[in-house]
Design a protein around this motif. Sequence first.
Motif, PDB file in Angstrom:
ATOM      1  N   MET A 163       0.727  -1.013  -0.039  1.00 39.95           N
ATOM      2  CA  MET A 163       0.066   0.129   0.048  1.00 39.95           C
ATOM      3  C   MET A 163       0.821   1.216  -0.093  1.00 39.95           C
ATOM      4  O   MET A 163       1.629   1.307   0.764  1.00 39.95           O
ATOM      5  CB  MET A 163      -1.057  -0.108   1.256  1.00 39.95           C
ATOM      6  CG  MET A 163      -1.823   1.308   1.449  1.00 39.95           C
ATOM      7  SD  MET A 163      -2.580   1.308   3.135  1.00 39.95           S
ATOM      8  CE  MET A 163      -3.718   0.284   2.617  1.00 39.95           C
ATOM      9  N   ASP A 164       0.637   2.031  -1.139  1.00 43.95           N
ATOM     10  CA  ASP A 164       1.370   3.574  -0.883  1.00 43.95           C
ATOM     11  C   ASP A 164       0.561   4.502  -0.421  1.00 43.95           C
ATOM     12  O   ASP A 164      -0.569   4.262   0.162  1.00 43.95           O
ATOM     13  CB  ASP A 164       1.889   3.618  -2.410  1.00 43.95           C
ATOM     14  CG  ASP A 164       3.165   4.361  -2.550  1.00 43.95           C
ATOM     15  OD1 ASP A 164       3.349   5.136  -1.370  1.00 43.95           O
ATOM     16  OD2 ASP A 164       3.740   4.106  -3.662  1.00 43.95           O
ATOM     17  N   ALA A 166      -1.771   6.579  -1.439  1.00 44.15           N
ATOM     18  CA  ALA A 166      -3.177   6.598  -1.896  1.00 44.15           C
ATOM     19  C   ALA A 166      -3.967   5.960  -0.582  1.00 44.15           C
ATOM     20  O   ALA A 166      -5.076   6.495  -0.374  1.00 44.15           O
ATOM     21  CB  ALA A 166      -3.633   5.864  -3.286  1.00 44.15           C
ATOM     22  N   GLY A 167      -3.251   5.013  -0.123  1.00 53.23           N
ATOM     23  CA  GLY A 167      -4.012   4.564   1.315  1.00 53.23           C
ATOM     24  C   GLY A 167      -4.164   5.448   2.277  1.00 53.23           C
ATOM     25  O   GLY A 167      -5.251   5.623   2.938  1.00 53.23           O
ATOM     26  N   GLY A 170      -6.879   8.031   1.148  1.00 54.17           N
ATOM     27  CA  GLY A 170      -7.926   7.388   1.277  1.00 54.17           C
ATOM     28  C   GLY A 170      -8.641   7.573   2.734  1.00 54.17           C
ATOM     29  O   GLY A 170      -9.579   7.823   3.084  1.00 54.17           O
TER      30      GLY A 170
ATOM     31  N   TYR B 130       0.413  -0.256   9.750  1.00 56.85           N
ATOM     32  CA  TYR B 130       0.617  -0.264   8.377  1.00 56.85           C
ATOM     33  C   TYR B 130       0.617  -1.751   8.099  1.00 56.85           C
ATOM     34  O   TYR B 130      -0.097  -2.034   6.937  1.00 56.85           O
ATOM     35  CB  TYR B 130       2.179   0.315   7.926  1.00 56.85           C
ATOM     36  CG  TYR B 130       2.352   0.185   6.519  1.00 56.85           C
ATOM     37  CD1 TYR B 130       1.686   1.070   5.688  1.00 56.85           C
ATOM     38  CD2 TYR B 130       3.123  -0.605   6.175  1.00 56.85           C
ATOM     39  CE1 TYR B 130       1.972   1.087   4.098  1.00 56.85           C
ATOM     40  CE2 TYR B 130       3.480  -0.913   4.813  1.00 56.85           C
ATOM     41  CZ  TYR B 130       2.705   0.241   3.776  1.00 56.85           C
ATOM     42  OH  TYR B 130       3.048   0.098   2.717  1.00 56.85           O
ATOM     43  N   ASN B 134      -1.715  -3.100   5.110  1.00 53.65           N
ATOM     44  CA  ASN B 134      -1.194  -3.663   4.071  1.00 53.65           C
ATOM     45  C   ASN B 134      -1.728  -5.070   3.714  1.00 53.65           C
ATOM     46  O   ASN B 134      -1.762  -5.405   2.537  1.00 53.65           O
ATOM     47  CB  ASN B 134       0.418  -3.736   4.148  1.00 53.65           C
ATOM     48  CG  ASN B 134       1.285  -3.934   2.813  1.00 53.65           C
ATOM     49  OD1 ASN B 134       0.708  -3.355   1.747  1.00 53.65           O
ATOM     50  ND2 ASN B 134       2.192  -4.399   2.739  1.00 53.65           N
ATOM     51  N   GLY B 170     -11.476   3.768   3.672  1.00 56.57           N
ATOM     52  CA  GLY B 170     -10.967   4.585   2.463  1.00 56.57           C
ATOM     53  C   GLY B 170      -9.481   4.318   2.214  1.00 56.57           C
ATOM     54  O   GLY B 170      -9.212   4.428   0.950  1.00 56.57           O
ATOM     55  N   ALA B 171      -8.824   3.919   3.178  1.00 57.55           N
ATOM     56  CA  ALA B 171      -7.438   3.361   2.817  1.00 57.55           C
ATOM     57  C   ALA B 171      -7.371   2.073   1.816  1.00 57.55           C
ATOM     58  O   ALA B 171      -6.592   2.209   1.009  1.00 57.55           O
ATOM     59  CB  ALA B 171      -6.836   2.819   4.299  1.00 57.55           C
ATOM     60  N   ALA B 174      -8.870   3.305  -1.530  1.00 59.53           N
ATOM     61  CA  ALA B 174      -8.360   4.093  -2.479  1.00 59.53           C
ATOM     62  C   ALA B 174      -6.876   3.540  -3.001  1.00 59.53           C
ATOM     63  O   ALA B 174      -6.454   3.591  -4.175  1.00 59.53           O
ATOM     64  CB  ALA B 174      -8.021   5.460  -1.769  1.00 59.53           C
TER      65      ALA B 174
END
Lengths: 265, 265
Positions: A163-164, A166-167, A170, B130, B134, B170-171, B174
């Motif tokens: 996840m980059d 954008a996460g 978001g 994270y 992820n 959202g995370a 997106a």
Amino acid sequence: MAKLDASGFLIDLDGTVFRGQELIDGAAEAIHTLQSLGKSVVFLSNRGNLSRAMCRKKLLGAGIRTDERSIVLSSSVTASFLKKHYPLSKVWVLGEKGLTDELALAGVAMAQKPQAADWLVISLHETVTYEDLNLAFKAASSGARIIATNRDRSFPNEGGHAMDVAGMIGAIEASAGAKTELVIGKPSWLMAEAACKALGLPPGECAIIGDSLESDIAMGRLYGMKSVLVLTGSAKLGEPRLYEPDIVLGSIKDLTELAKEGILL
Amino acid sequence: MAKLDASGFLIDLDGTVFRGQELIDGAAEAIHTLQSLGKSVVFLSNRGNLSRAMCRKKLLGAGIRTDERSIVLSSSVTASFLKKHYPLSKVWVLGEKGLTDELALAGVAMAQKPQAADWLVISLHETVTYEDLNLAFKAASSGARIIATNRDRSFPNEGGHAMDVAGMIGAIEASAGAKTELVIGKPSWLMAEAACKALGLPPGECAIIGDSLESDIAMGRLYGMKSVLVLTGSAKLGEPRLYEPDIVLGSIKDLTELAKEGILL
């Protein structure tokens, strides 16, 4: 193959020079070739969680000599942008040390608490916690405007894709009901302009070398630079292209051969 | 004031019975009044990070006696839904122990790795890292469908308001470029049906008591129950209302007085 006559080269890092921590085979030699031909070289990357100092160290470790003025990152461009256009603003950061280092270097003021921030700066945060997200949520809920170093959805790592930014964006947008106002990373004119300024050359005399059609090749076409696509990263042969590069190479390594053949002028 | 004749009562928890960890003054007595009048009572909440066992313990600690069959949470309804309609599915969870407990109780199978999940279940996760995000990103990127226990943007806590499930959703949406297929929480018919089933009564014989116009009062109106708005939580007097409650009370405490006045039949 078309001649590649350019005085300045903008070289992307992830997928072009490095794959994760690993140097792409022949990349250091290719960059030495450019430098020995008298070309000016800057490195530019959408990585917003690194500082130029961290990036220079990584390049030196791979045998590539450069100085920090020749490194353009979305972190440093975000810092310059805020300092130049919003000199009195206070910021809150959802991101890592590389970003806060660049903001401090540029003299951007930090808010003491999220509710006092004028801007929330969002970048990749590979050790993010609920507490970090919640403080950023408080900043955005209290009216802080949102600027993001970049908006990539994922990046390749040891475990496939991760996840980059954008996460992170978001999470904040959806919970705070807010929208990101500005994304700094390539293909923005802000990144292009910072790179050309570092080279001291107009876009028409520059070429960008990168693995991404959406960021590198798009920036070249949008900003009037020549563009060279390498196939060592995200772009694959045969996929549909919104922006067509001037030259396609298997790897940045091939530049060394092109120089011998006189294609690199 | 209109008579409130109902045989069954659906009572919301946060903002109606509790404010954070604290019992709202007079709430336990009001619930005892309902029980002593022979009314059936179920508690229902959009909290997806709690199990019914955790919730019962909290109620007992506040002097409110109930059993787990009389507690309906978005966590337990999500678990029943998946078990009933997707009995062979394997799930990955972005959420806390209360949710995984309910999924295990219902007999929902867990995926051994995110890439193998048919469904990603998203709930509030107040200690998210994270790494958690992820792994959920990997599930959604690999094609797992997304179900959320609820989609609240924020919830009140000691520090004001904190990021709720919408941030977790959202995370993932997106970064993975995915969309949540189903949100279980109130005002859904799934929650209403589970509550009526627990009461053993049709909606027309039930009343819902809650502090939220969007979830509690909306569910009452949409599902054909009477509805009682209390002003101890999110709704304020004088704000525009999309759904109009049958009765507005300052607090659930007022039910005790209404019983004496014969308004509660």
